[in-house]
Structures are given as structure tokens and as C-alpha cells.
Enzyme design. Structure first.
Site, mmCIF file in Angstrom:
data_model
loop_
_atom_site.group_PDB
_atom_site.id
_atom_site.type_symbol
_atom_site.label_atom_id
_atom_site.label_comp_id
_atom_site.label_asym_id
_atom_site.label_seq_id
_atom_site.Cartn_x
_atom_site.Cartn_y
_atom_site.Cartn_z
ATOM 1 N N GLU A 93 -22.239 12.060 -33.832
ATOM 2 C CA GLU A 93 -21.176 11.157 -33.357
ATOM 3 C C GLU A 93 -21.274 9.829 -34.113
ATOM 4 O O GLU A 93 -22.342 9.236 -34.194
ATOM 5 C CB GLU A 93 -21.290 10.948 -31.842
ATOM 6 C CG GLU A 93 -20.375 9.899 -31.263
ATOM 7 C CD GLU A 93 -18.881 10.103 -31.572
ATOM 8 O OE1 GLU A 93 -18.321 11.136 -31.194
ATOM 9 O OE2 GLU A 93 -18.278 9.209 -32.218
ATOM 10 N N CYS A 128 -12.023 9.992 -24.783
ATOM 11 C CA CYS A 128 -11.890 10.071 -23.335
ATOM 12 C C CYS A 128 -12.715 9.009 -22.604
ATOM 13 O O CYS A 128 -12.179 8.212 -21.833
ATOM 14 C CB CYS A 128 -12.286 11.479 -22.899
ATOM 15 S SG CYS A 128 -12.356 11.688 -21.137
ATOM 16 N N ILE A 136 0.695 8.608 -21.577
ATOM 17 C CA ILE A 136 -0.131 7.427 -21.871
ATOM 18 C C ILE A 136 0.719 6.160 -21.774
ATOM 19 O O ILE A 136 0.331 5.178 -21.140
ATOM 20 C CB ILE A 136 -0.805 7.546 -23.262
ATOM 21 C CG1 ILE A 136 -1.803 8.704 -23.264
ATOM 22 C CG2 ILE A 136 -1.513 6.241 -23.630
ATOM 23 C CD1 ILE A 136 -2.477 8.986 -24.594
ATOM 24 N N GLY A 137 1.933 6.201 -22.356
ATOM 25 C CA GLY A 137 2.832 5.043 -22.312
ATOM 26 C C GLY A 137 3.157 4.635 -20.882
ATOM 27 O O GLY A 137 3.180 3.442 -20.554
ATOM 28 N N LEU A 138 3.369 5.631 -20.020
ATOM 29 C CA LEU A 138 3.757 5.307 -18.640
ATOM 30 C C LEU A 138 2.571 4.816 -17.807
ATOM 31 O O LEU A 138 2.724 3.950 -16.945
ATOM 32 C CB LEU A 138 4.447 6.500 -17.990
ATOM 33 C CG LEU A 138 5.770 6.878 -18.678
ATOM 34 C CD1 LEU A 138 6.370 8.123 -18.070
ATOM 35 C CD2 LEU A 138 6.774 5.730 -18.631
ATOM 36 N N VAL A 176 13.808 3.612 -32.163
ATOM 37 C CA VAL A 176 13.334 2.329 -32.698
ATOM 38 C C VAL A 176 13.512 2.348 -34.212
ATOM 39 O O VAL A 176 13.098 3.288 -34.897
ATOM 40 C CB VAL A 176 11.851 2.109 -32.317
ATOM 41 C CG1 VAL A 176 11.264 0.920 -33.050
ATOM 42 C CG2 VAL A 176 11.735 1.909 -30.812
ATOM 43 N N MET A 198 -3.228 17.841 -25.687
ATOM 44 C CA MET A 198 -4.336 16.926 -25.989
ATOM 45 C C MET A 198 -4.882 16.380 -24.672
ATOM 46 O O MET A 198 -4.501 15.300 -24.214
ATOM 47 C CB MET A 198 -3.866 15.814 -26.910
ATOM 48 C CG MET A 198 -3.682 16.296 -28.336
ATOM 49 S SD MET A 198 -3.328 14.939 -29.433
ATOM 50 C CE MET A 198 -3.485 15.717 -31.028
ATOM 51 N N HIS A 248 -5.216 19.221 8.884
ATOM 52 C CA HIS A 248 -4.198 18.266 9.319
ATOM 53 C C HIS A 248 -4.876 16.975 9.764
ATOM 54 O O HIS A 248 -5.900 17.038 10.446
ATOM 55 C CB HIS A 248 -3.396 18.852 10.486
ATOM 56 C CG HIS A 248 -2.446 17.861 11.086
ATOM 57 N ND1 HIS A 248 -1.259 17.538 10.474
ATOM 58 C CD2 HIS A 248 -2.536 17.096 12.210
ATOM 59 C CE1 HIS A 248 -0.637 16.628 11.205
ATOM 60 N NE2 HIS A 248 -1.386 16.340 12.270
HETATM 61 C C1 FAD Z 1 -5.277 6.062 -23.222
HETATM 62 C C2 FAD Z 1 -5.614 7.514 -23.082
HETATM 63 C C3 FAD Z 1 -5.696 8.061 -21.825
HETATM 64 C C4 FAD Z 1 -6.013 9.408 -21.684
HETATM 65 N N1 FAD Z 1 -6.092 9.917 -20.431
HETATM 66 C C5 FAD Z 1 -6.405 11.212 -20.270
HETATM 67 C C6 FAD Z 1 -6.544 11.752 -18.979
HETATM 68 O O1 FAD Z 1 -6.390 11.057 -17.977
HETATM 69 N N2 FAD Z 1 -6.877 13.051 -18.856
HETATM 70 C C7 FAD Z 1 -7.069 13.855 -19.949
HETATM 71 O O2 FAD Z 1 -7.360 15.029 -19.783
HETATM 72 N N3 FAD Z 1 -6.938 13.373 -21.197
HETATM 73 C C8 FAD Z 1 -6.625 12.072 -21.385
HETATM 74 N N4 FAD Z 1 -6.544 11.566 -22.644
HETATM 75 C C9 FAD Z 1 -6.754 12.477 -23.784
HETATM 76 C C10 FAD Z 1 -8.250 12.739 -24.033
HETATM 77 O O3 FAD Z 1 -8.899 11.524 -24.228
HETATM 78 C C11 FAD Z 1 -8.425 13.651 -25.223
HETATM 79 O O4 FAD Z 1 -7.650 14.812 -25.067
HETATM 80 C C12 FAD Z 1 -9.886 14.053 -25.372
HETATM 81 O O5 FAD Z 1 -10.698 12.931 -25.547
HETATM 82 C C13 FAD Z 1 -10.068 14.995 -26.569
HETATM 83 O O6 FAD Z 1 -11.392 15.337 -26.669
HETATM 84 P P1 FAD Z 1 -12.038 15.771 -28.066
HETATM 85 O O7 FAD Z 1 -13.457 16.052 -27.778
HETATM 86 O O8 FAD Z 1 -11.220 16.819 -28.700
HETATM 87 O O9 FAD Z 1 -11.907 14.498 -29.025
HETATM 88 P P2 FAD Z 1 -12.306 12.946 -28.840
HETATM 89 O O10 FAD Z 1 -12.504 12.586 -27.431
HETATM 90 O O11 FAD Z 1 -11.291 12.200 -29.622
HETATM 91 O O12 FAD Z 1 -13.708 12.850 -29.545
HETATM 92 C C14 FAD Z 1 -13.892 13.018 -30.905
HETATM 93 C C15 FAD Z 1 -15.114 12.216 -31.337
HETATM 94 O O13 FAD Z 1 -15.455 12.607 -32.660
HETATM 95 C C16 FAD Z 1 -15.956 11.490 -33.346
HETATM 96 N N5 FAD Z 1 -15.850 11.758 -34.785
HETATM 97 C C17 FAD Z 1 -14.723 11.948 -35.503
HETATM 98 N N6 FAD Z 1 -15.037 12.265 -36.779
HETATM 99 C C18 FAD Z 1 -16.404 12.278 -36.840
HETATM 100 C C19 FAD Z 1 -17.341 12.559 -37.880
HETATM 101 N N7 FAD Z 1 -16.939 12.931 -39.091
HETATM 102 N N8 FAD Z 1 -18.650 12.465 -37.595
HETATM 103 C C20 FAD Z 1 -19.087 12.123 -36.367
HETATM 104 N N9 FAD Z 1 -18.240 11.867 -35.341
HETATM 105 C C21 FAD Z 1 -16.919 11.954 -35.582
HETATM 106 C C22 FAD Z 1 -15.071 10.355 -32.860
HETATM 107 O O14 FAD Z 1 -15.734 9.102 -33.037
HETATM 108 C C23 FAD Z 1 -14.879 10.708 -31.403
HETATM 109 O O15 FAD Z 1 -15.813 10.043 -30.587
HETATM 110 C C24 FAD Z 1 -6.253 10.213 -22.828
HETATM 111 C C25 FAD Z 1 -6.183 9.657 -24.101
HETATM 112 C C26 FAD Z 1 -5.883 8.319 -24.239
HETATM 113 C C27 FAD Z 1 -5.827 7.729 -25.614
#
Ligand code: FAD
Length: 467
Positions: free
Chosen positions: A34, A43, A185-187, A238, A320, A446
């Protein structure tokens, strides 16, 4: 230090860290790379967790300001301390990211800090502050997630033109906030800043918000958010965003009438989706193929075009969502350990953590129509639910969709209090192939909000009791 692994997971988000823990539990020698400096990915660091923390805190503030006095809880001089609120959020994030580090230690996952680069199908190099370390591995799992997308020609500078990451760490409430994109996310960000005092306008390209959601719920959602003070400019494209230092101006054009409009705000949040992140992984050299949207291509066993390199989470196709990434992480770990490994994509719940919450699982009415599946609908409003009534939170309804012939539950869509938790009942019901009758005959405590689900299931056969 160990240099040979059964599996190296690149990315420590919910996909990657869960995959690493499960792989280690199954006896595989596992490392997780990481680059962020903390585990938990988007997340835990800049997504689900900080947004839900601030949504909760801002709702408390709003309740204290608007409702408490009417409820006999007399308080005066309610003041917002945004710095304190942000540090409370940061503390929650820190506790949880440190928690993942603890879980790695507990499960004997080796945490490799730095940027992972794939040199060959069995070689991963980790770069950390000028230091380069090479590792050998039998398998690689890519879980590098996603980053915010923008509009063509528009640069997110995280000062006045911000992404969700910027919107989660503002040190002042903007008088006016323009949010481009009416997705979840926007909402959530709109609700959060509107509760803290911003005048929020959402500009959305489509003529409805939350694309992909059951349309009836989406319409109700828009109505409720409008009632809460959020303004919507729908069917609006936009065309430019200009940062004039103290104010940002946004020009947009109505898709239907071609009318041009301009709006100004202190901050503009660009929330038009996220794109898969694969930068610096060396994929083309190694031969890992991507699709036309830049996502890593995988087969139904999560193998990329190189059979011992797997990919999961936001970096591949599908919703996602953190829990989708987690399920895929577990499936890959189990496949690597010689087990079946499976994700049921028909039962992935989705939740929007506004107030009221919005939650869904399974097919929408629109999807059922498109698939030509005959269905029955059962609906029940929270206005007729006693718990919602006593809590004075009666907006919204439950909608259960069941197969016309078999009565099998095909989807459930809810807008209403606590439905983000309630949807788990219907996800479980769908996993077990339950019918609406099964739900209707299950005794629900209930007075609870879950009785609205039972009543909606009863309403599938037009026999709801309380409405
Ligand atoms: C504002 C916001 C709110 C959200 N709310 C929700 C929610 O309520 N519920 C929900 O289910 N989802 C939510 N999501 C979506 C959720 O965060 C993602 O779907 C989830 O984090 C995806 O997990 P992932 O493990 O695929 O990737 P990520 O969580 O993006 O993790 C990938 C990691 O890989 C690391 N990385 C990348 N390239 C490299 C590399 N070459 N070497 C080492 N490390 C690397 C990055 O630093 C990162 O930490 C939200 C997202 C946002 C932006």
C-alpha cells in the site's frame, strides 16, 4: 525479511486488505502493498468512513438546531465548530485504519509500505522513499481501486474546484456550494454541507438523479431533498467551470431547451463518477489487458489476461462499492486456496446515507420491464409505520418487487429511516430465494421500521394491514 510469497496483493483498500486477510487465514504466505501510508484505501481514508462520520455529525447538528427545542429539549447557543468536527472525523478514520494494521498482524499478513510495480508475472518491486525492494510471488492480486473522474477540460485543484476528497476536509462552510453530478457521492456531500449551512445547487446532466436507482424512489428522493432546501438543475450539461479565486463560475446549458445559464459559488464539487486506477503498475509491459473504460479485464474467476495475476474491486467492472470489492477479495483468496470462490452480483445492496437513507437490492422496476419479467409490486409508506410516526420521521416508503408467477422476491427499494441497515434483511431473503409470502409470514418486532418491509411484502398480495 521474507521475500517469497504465495500471493502479493497490490492495494490495501477493502478489496485488497480483505483478500490478504482471507488468503492468510487459508494458509497462504501473503503480503499486501500500500502506497498511501495508511491501510483501508479510498473507503477508510477518503470515502465511506469519513463521509459517514461527517453525515452523522452534521445530522446531529441539524437535529439539535431544528428539532430539539420542539421536542422539549431546550438548548440555546448551538454553535458549529467545523475544526472540531473535522478532527472528530479524522480520529474515526485513524482508529479504523490502524485497526486494519492490527488485523494484518493478527493474521500474519506482511504489510509492505510503498508503491507496488509488477515487473513480471512472478516479480513485484516496491518503491518506498527512494528505496527499492524486489519480491517473488506465485500470484498477484491487483486491488488498486479508483480515483475521482472529472469533465473534459476541467481541472480539479482541490482548492475551489474540489473532488469528494476536498469536500470531506473543508475548514469552512462555503456560503454556496455547486455540486456537479446527482449520484450517491454528490448527494451525500450535498446533504452534509446543506445541513451545515451551505446553499447547495446540484447540476445533473440527466433529467433525474441517482441513475440506476428504481425511478419511483429516485423521484421521491429528489422531492425530499428539494424540501430540505437543496436545489436541482436537471437536464443540464456543464460547459465550463472558471476558478476566479474568490468565486467559481459554472456555465451550463439545458439539454432540452438549449437555454444557457450561469451560477457562482465559493466551492464547486465535481462528482461525476470515479475511474479505475492503474497508474505505474506496468500493466502493458506485463501484458495485463484493460477494457475501453480503462478497467482491468477479468474472467469469472477474476483472472486477468495473465492467469496468475488477478484483479478485484473498483479497478474492474461492476458497482464501485466497498462491500462488492470485499466479496471479490474473499472469492479470489478462496480460489487461490483451491476453493470455489463466488460472488452473487444479483444481490449487492446499495445505500445512500442521506436522511432519510435510500437502500436497494436486486432488480428495479425498469430493469424488470426491460427483461420482460412479469412482476407484482407491494408498497408501504413510513407514514403508516408506528416507529417512524413516533420518531417524527415519516418520509419515504418500502417497495417490494416479486415474480408474478413464483412470488420470489426480485428486488426491494426503500427510502426511509434506517433503511441502510434494514436492506440486509432483503439481501438475505434474496440469497435464500425467499418469496414475498415468506417475508410477510416472518414475525417482525413491534414497533420497528422493519415492519414496513413486512407490510410491503403483504401488499404484494394486496393484504397489507396498516395501510
Ligand atoms: C466519498 C466517497 C464515499 C463512498 N461511500 C461509500 C459507501 O458508503 N459505501 C460503499 O460501499 N462504497 C463507498 N464508496 C466507494 C468505496 O470507497 C470504493 O468502492 C472502495 O474503496 C473500493 O475498494 P478497492 O479496494 O477496490 O479500492 P480502494 O479503496 O480505492 O483502494 C485501493 C488502494 O490501492 C492503493 N494503490 C493504488 N496503486 C497502488 C500501487 N501501485 N501500489 C500500492 N498501493 C497502491 C491506493 O493508495 C488505495 O489505498 C465511497 C467512495 C467515495 C469516494
Amino acid at each position: 525479511m521474507e521475500k517469497n510469497f504465495d500471493v502479493i496483493v497490490i492495494g490495501g483498500g477493502p478489496g485488497g486488505y480483505v483478500c490478504a486477510i482471507r488468503a492468510a487465514q487459508l494458509g497462504l504466505k501473503t503480503a499486501c502493498v500500500e502506497s498511501r501510508g495508511t491501510l483501508g484505501g479510498t473507503c477508510l481514508n477518503v470515502g465511506c468512513i469519513p463521509s459517514k462520520s461527517l453525515l452523522n455529525l452534521s445530522e446531529n447538528y441539524q437535529n439539535a438546531k431544528k428539532d430539539f427545542n420542539q421536542q422539549g429539549i431546550e438548548i440555546s447557543n448551538i454553535k458549529l465548530n467545523i475544526k472540531k468536527m473535522m478532527s472528530s472525523k479524522d480520529k474515526s478514520v485513524q482508529i479504523l485504519t490502524k485497526g486494519v494494521e492490527f488485523l494484518f498482524k493478527k493474521n500474519k499478513v506482511i504489510y509492505l509500505k510503498g508503491k507496488g510495480v509488477i515487473f513480471s508475472k512472478n516479480d513485484v518491486v516496491v518503491y518506498d522513499e527512494g528505496k527499492k525492494t524486489s519480491y517473488k510471488t506465485k500470484n498477484i492480486v491487483i486491488a488498486t481501486g479508483s480515483t475521482p473522474a472529472s469533465l473534459p477540460g476541467i481541472e480539479i485543484n482541490e482548492e475551489n474546484i474540489i473532488s469528494s476528497t476536498g469536500a470531506l476536509s473543508l475548514n469552512k462552510v462555503p456560503n454556496k456550494l455547486i455540486v456537479i453530478g446527482g449520484g450517491y457521492i454528490g448527494l451525500e456531500m450535498s446533504s452534509l454541507w446543506s445541513r451545515l449551512g451551505s446553499e447547495v445547487t446540484v447540476i445533473e446532466y440527466l433529467d433525474f438523479i441517482t441513475p440506476g436507482m428504481d425511478r419511483e424512489i429516485s423521484k421521491e428522493f429528489e422531492k425530499i431533498l428539494t424540501k430540505q432546501g437543496i436545489k436541482f438543475k436537471l437536464s443540464s450539461k456543464v460547459t465550463s467551470i472558471k476558478d476566479n479565486s474568490n468565486l467559481v463560475s459554472v456555465e451550463f446549458i439545458n439539454n432540452k431547451t438549449s437555454k444557457k445559464e450561469k451560477a457562482e459559488a465559493e466551492k464547486v464539487l465535481v462528482s461525476v463518477g470515479r475511474k479505475s486506477y492503474t497508474e505505474g503498475l506496468n500493466l502493458s509491459k506485463v501484458g495485463v489487458k484493460k477494457d475501453d473504460k480503462g478497467r482491468i479485464k477479468v474472467n469469472n474467476r477474476f483472472q486477468t489476461s495473465i492467469s496468475n495475476i488477478y484483479a478485484i474491486g473498483d479497478v474492474i467492472k461492476g458497482p464501485m462499492l466497498a462491500h462488492k470489492a470485499e466479496e471479490e477479495g474473499i472469492a479470489v483468496a478462496e480460489i487461490l486456496a483451491g476453493q470455489a470462490g463466488h460472488v452473487n452480483y444479483d444481490v449487492i445492496p446499495g445505500v445512500i446515507y442521506t436522511s432519510p437513507e435510500v437502500a436497494s437490492v436486486g432488480k428495479t422496476e425498469e430493469q424488470l420491464k426491460e427483461l420482460n419479467i412479469a412482476y407484482k409490486v407491494g408498497k408501504f409508506p413510513f407514514l403508516a409505520n408506528s416507529r417512524a410516526k413516533v420518531n417524527n420521521k415519516t418520509d419515504g416508503f418500502v417497495k417490494v418487487l416479486a415474480d408474478s408467477k413464483t412470488d420470489k422476491v426480485l428486488g426491494t427499494h426503500i427510502i426511509g429511516p434506517h433503511c441502510g441497515d434494514m436492506i440486509a434483511e432483503m439481501a438475505l431473503a434474496m440469497e435464500f430465494g425467499a418469496s414475498a409470502e415468506d417475508i410477510a409470514r416472518t414475525c417482525h418486532a413491534h414497533p420497528t421500521h422493519t415492519e414496513a418491509i413486512k407490510e410491503a411484502a403483504l401488499a404484494v398480495d394486496k393484504r397489507s394491514i396498516h395501510f
